[in-house]
Design a protein around this motif. Sequence first.
Motif, short mmCIF file in Angstrom:
data_model
loop_
_atom_site.label_atom_id
_atom_site.label_comp_id
_atom_site.label_asym_id
_atom_site.label_seq_id
_atom_site.Cartn_x
_atom_site.Cartn_y
_atom_site.Cartn_z
N THR A 144 26.40 3.52 2.30
CA THR A 144 27.42 2.88 2.88
C THR A 144 28.42 2.44 1.80
O THR A 144 27.82 1.96 0.69
CB THR A 144 26.77 1.64 3.64
N ASN A 145 29.48 2.07 1.89
CA ASN A 145 30.45 1.57 1.25
C ASN A 145 30.30 0.10 1.26
O ASN A 145 30.74 -0.44 2.35
CB ASN A 145 31.97 2.15 1.80
N ASN A 146 29.91 -0.65 0.22
CA ASN A 146 29.87 -2.14 0.36
C ASN A 146 31.24 -2.82 0.21
O ASN A 146 31.02 -4.11 0.92
CB ASN A 146 28.92 -2.49 -0.91
N GLU A 148 33.58 -2.03 2.43
CA GLU A 148 33.75 -2.02 3.76
C GLU A 148 32.83 -2.83 4.56
O GLU A 148 32.94 -3.31 5.64
CB GLU A 148 33.86 -0.45 4.24
N GLU A 181 25.67 -4.16 -5.74
CA GLU A 181 27.01 -4.15 -5.52
C GLU A 181 27.66 -5.47 -4.80
O GLU A 181 28.69 -5.40 -3.88
CB GLU A 181 27.63 -3.07 -4.94
N TYR A 304 29.23 11.03 -4.65
CA TYR A 304 29.17 9.62 -3.76
C TYR A 304 29.84 9.98 -2.22
O TYR A 304 30.60 10.65 -2.25
CB TYR A 304 30.13 8.62 -4.13
N ASP A 306 30.12 8.44 1.40
CA ASP A 306 30.25 7.39 2.12
C ASP A 306 29.70 7.71 3.75
O ASP A 306 30.57 8.40 4.30
CB ASP A 306 31.56 6.62 2.22
#
Length: 322
Positions: A144-146, A148, A181, A304, A306
């Motif tokens: 998961t994109n942190n 976002e 992050e 990477y 997402d």
Amino acid sequence: MHRFLKIAPLVFATIALFLVVLTLRLMFLSPFVSPREEDTLKEKSFHFAFFLPSSQYPFFQTLKEGALNATENMDCSISFHDLDSDPLSLDMVPYSGVDGIGIYAPVDDEYIRKALGHIAQAGIPIVQIENEVLRDETTFFIGTNNFESGKAIGSLAEDAKLGLLNIALIYSDKNPGFLSEGNLVEMGLVTVLGPRLNHLITDRTSSNPLDGERLTYELMLEAPSIDIIVLTNPMDTLVTVQAVIDLNLVGEVQIIGFGDDPTIMEYIEKGLLLGTIVRNPHRIGFSAVMALQEISTMGYTSAYVDTGLSVISPKTIGRIHD
């Protein structure tokens, strides 16, 4: 004696024929042999090992389903191993013959970092799921994109309709990906709330499943002006809600949770949570297998990936049930 010598070849020939017939009969009756060509199992070219926590959270069960679904149309097989108790430990991976591993490290500790370093040195591809413990050019990240995630938290905080907001953002050793992050999470949060964010304090729970309860009591004593508590781990979410209930602060302190545990969904329906941030475990598992397959067949994959997230709130939970 001479008569026995004369008939001995016939006796031995009869026994040999009997053994041949018996062997053929066993072969054709064996459950491992199919009489139809289309039923014959095709041997897979690659084998990947997934190391996951022994937790029974729905997140991990769905992640496994996603990984297994990916193998149906790919030239690979997978096996699952408990990080804590499985005989195939991370230390043994370099000698196991697997073509790659996927790992969800629930905590960032020295043993896991060292073990992953040895696996990388052995030339075995590593896909780190959600939590990036080892930062190395030979490893790959699925999750998961942190940034976002921070924006999603901000959107849920806006639903509180409280004007200026005092927020406590609680990281956890049980979710090292968020912890490492945290700056991205906070940037996303500030991006959405802007000047409405009056004060943001951050804290951290340990790997103890009940540590969120302890921290909630401390926060309410030391920072009683907190409007919203944001959790980044399912277990912390569950115990924090219970602590707020026990302190008789329901309605005065709002909570944003993490995960889609059935009890968390029930808390949303009851109005005890503003909402929860939910990752997509099926897509994570599927994408992890895809990445390992690409590395094995083409020699490269995206560094990477997402896999997105969902935001569940009282406004959306009704549509989920429909």
